[in-house]
Design a protein around this motif. Sequence first.
Motif, PDB file in Angstrom:
ATOM      1  N   HIS A  10       0.784  -1.230   0.000  1.00 32.92           N
ATOM      2  CA  HIS A  10       0.000   0.000   0.000  1.00 32.92           C
ATOM      3  C   HIS A  10       0.817   1.282   0.000  1.00 32.92           C
ATOM      4  O   HIS A  10       0.252   2.367  -0.143  1.00 32.92           O
ATOM      5  N   ILE A  11       2.136   1.214   0.203  1.00 37.01           N
ATOM      6  CA  ILE A  11       2.899   2.455   0.416  1.00 37.01           C
ATOM      7  C   ILE A  11       3.775   2.821  -0.783  1.00 37.01           C
ATOM      8  O   ILE A  11       4.729   3.569  -0.651  1.00 37.01           O
ATOM      9  N   ARG A  12       3.414   2.322  -1.971  1.00 37.24           N
ATOM     10  CA  ARG A  12       4.228   2.618  -3.149  1.00 37.24           C
ATOM     11  C   ARG A  12       4.199   4.105  -3.499  1.00 37.24           C
ATOM     12  O   ARG A  12       5.117   4.608  -4.142  1.00 37.24           O
ATOM     13  N   LEU A  13       3.155   4.828  -3.110  1.00 41.98           N
ATOM     14  CA  LEU A  13       3.063   6.262  -3.390  1.00 41.98           C
ATOM     15  C   LEU A  13       3.034   7.102  -2.113  1.00 41.98           C
ATOM     16  O   LEU A  13       2.703   8.281  -2.148  1.00 41.98           O
ATOM     17  N   THR A  14       3.391   6.500  -1.005  1.00 41.39           N
ATOM     18  CA  THR A  14       3.283   7.162   0.292  1.00 41.39           C
ATOM     19  C   THR A  14       4.486   8.048   0.573  1.00 41.39           C
ATOM     20  O   THR A  14       5.634   7.655   0.333  1.00 41.39           O
ATOM     21  N   GLU A  15       4.236   9.236   1.112  1.00 42.17           N
ATOM     22  CA  GLU A  15       5.313  10.098   1.599  1.00 42.17           C
ATOM     23  C   GLU A  15       5.755   9.587   2.967  1.00 42.17           C
ATOM     24  O   GLU A  15       4.912   9.347   3.853  1.00 42.17           O
ATOM     25  N   ILE A  16       7.053   9.385   3.165  1.00 39.26           N
ATOM     26  CA  ILE A  16       7.572   8.854   4.429  1.00 39.26           C
ATOM     27  C   ILE A  16       8.486   9.895   5.061  1.00 39.26           C
ATOM     28  O   ILE A  16       9.434  10.368   4.429  1.00 39.26           O
ATOM     29  N   ILE A  17       8.188  10.261   6.303  1.00 38.43           N
ATOM     30  CA  ILE A  17       8.988  11.230   7.047  1.00 38.43           C
ATOM     31  C   ILE A  17       9.542  10.527   8.285  1.00 38.43           C
ATOM     32  O   ILE A  17       8.800   9.907   9.051  1.00 38.43           O
ATOM     33  N   SER A  18      10.866  10.608   8.467  1.00 33.07           N
ATOM     34  CA  SER A  18      11.516   9.940   9.596  1.00 33.07           C
ATOM     35  C   SER A  18      11.729  10.912  10.743  1.00 33.07           C
ATOM     36  O   SER A  18      12.159  12.051  10.537  1.00 33.07           O
ATOM     37  N   LEU A  19      11.439  10.452  11.941  1.00 27.55           N
ATOM     38  CA  LEU A  19      11.653  11.214  13.164  1.00 27.55           C
ATOM     39  C   LEU A  19      12.471  10.358  14.126  1.00 27.55           C
ATOM     40  O   LEU A  19      12.366   9.129  14.109  1.00 27.55           O
ATOM     41  N   PRO A  20      13.308  10.984  14.969  1.00 25.42           N
ATOM     42  CA  PRO A  20      14.225  10.205  15.817  1.00 25.42           C
ATOM     43  C   PRO A  20      13.530   9.223  16.750  1.00 25.42           C
ATOM     44  O   PRO A  20      14.027   8.110  16.959  1.00 25.42           O
ATOM     45  N   SER A  21      12.417   9.624  17.345  1.00 26.32           N
ATOM     46  CA  SER A  21      11.755   8.770  18.332  1.00 26.32           C
ATOM     47  C   SER A  21      10.322   9.237  18.546  1.00 26.32           C
ATOM     48  O   SER A  21      10.003  10.421  18.356  1.00 26.32           O
ATOM     49  N   HIS A  22       9.449   8.291  18.923  1.00 27.83           N
ATOM     50  CA  HIS A  22       8.088   8.681  19.305  1.00 27.83           C
ATOM     51  C   HIS A  22       8.005   8.980  20.799  1.00 27.83           C
ATOM     52  O   HIS A  22       7.009   9.526  21.266  1.00 27.83           O
ATOM     53  N   VAL A  23       9.061   8.644  21.538  1.00 29.05           N
ATOM     54  CA  VAL A  23       9.065   8.856  22.983  1.00 29.05           C
ATOM     55  C   VAL A  23       9.269  10.343  23.275  1.00 29.05           C
ATOM     56  O   VAL A  23      10.186  10.978  22.755  1.00 29.05           O
ATOM     57  N   ASN A  24       8.384  10.885  24.075  1.00 25.82           N
ATOM     58  CA  ASN A  24       8.419  12.306  24.449  1.00 25.82           C
ATOM     59  C   ASN A  24       8.284  13.236  23.248  1.00 25.82           C
ATOM     60  O   ASN A  24       8.745  14.381  23.287  1.00 25.82           O
ATOM     61  N   ILE A  25       7.654  12.774  22.193  1.00 29.92           N
ATOM     62  CA  ILE A  25       7.471  13.637  21.027  1.00 29.92           C
ATOM     63  C   ILE A  25       6.511  14.777  21.385  1.00 29.92           C
ATOM     64  O   ILE A  25       5.558  14.589  22.154  1.00 29.92           O
ATOM     65  N   SER A  26       6.780  15.943  20.839  1.00 30.59           N
ATOM     66  CA  SER A  26       5.936  17.111  21.120  1.00 30.59           C
ATOM     67  C   SER A  26       4.940  17.328  19.987  1.00 30.59           C
ATOM     68  O   SER A  26       5.143  16.863  18.854  1.00 30.59           O
ATOM     69  N   TYR A  27       3.884  18.062  20.297  1.00 25.29           N
ATOM     70  CA  TYR A  27       2.919  18.408  19.258  1.00 25.29           C
ATOM     71  C   TYR A  27       3.590  19.230  18.161  1.00 25.29           C
ATOM     72  O   TYR A  27       3.262  19.097  16.980  1.00 25.29           O
TER      73      TYR A  27
END
Length: 208
Positions: free
Chosen positions: A172-189
């Motif tokens: 399903h992700i052949r056309l998906t935009e993917i953004i990487s972030l360091p961690s989901h722990v303590n992520i801010s809004y």
Amino acid sequence: RQRWRLDGRSLRKLPLHMGLVVTEEEPSYADMASLVVWCMAVGISYVSVYDHNGIFKRNNSRLMDEILKQQQELLGLDCSKYTVEFANQDQADQVLNCQSTLKVLSPEDGKADIIKAAQNFCQLVAQQQRTHTDLDVNVLDNLLSSTNGFPDPDLVLKFGPVDSTLGFLPWHIRLTEIISLPSHVNISYEDFFSALRHYAACEQRWGK
């Protein structure tokens, strides 16, 4: 609460379906619940949560409890507008109306689901209910059970150091935009909304 609505409306485009993919070994239920509630609050209709060990899916009642808790804390009375549905359960856990829908996925909903869909199609051919020439993208989409009723993800937020989505919905992700972030722990809004702004500003060429 008003800010979240205005933030969602301020973007040139908003993903219809967002995937939240955790590649870290220690998932945080509270932080993932925050991400899900923020998705709902800005107006994203479909949200998928995935970790490559299937921890969230095995413990979906714990994740559900945390989401409901944060709905009450962050959205107050507005929480009545949202629903939470878990994939591949005989009975979905739902909360009132159907503005946003969540599916919690694991590796069995990726490659294994494609294999199962192919086996089901072969059975239909063997039973002469289908011919081999019937197989196309739409037919396979309809045979996949894990994403039934869900559009393909427009945006995936991948959390962690691994440079891979580790089996998240490979069909399903052949056309998906993917953004990487360091961690989901303590992520801010602010980090979350910055990723949405990045998505809204990107030009998608759909493989052209």
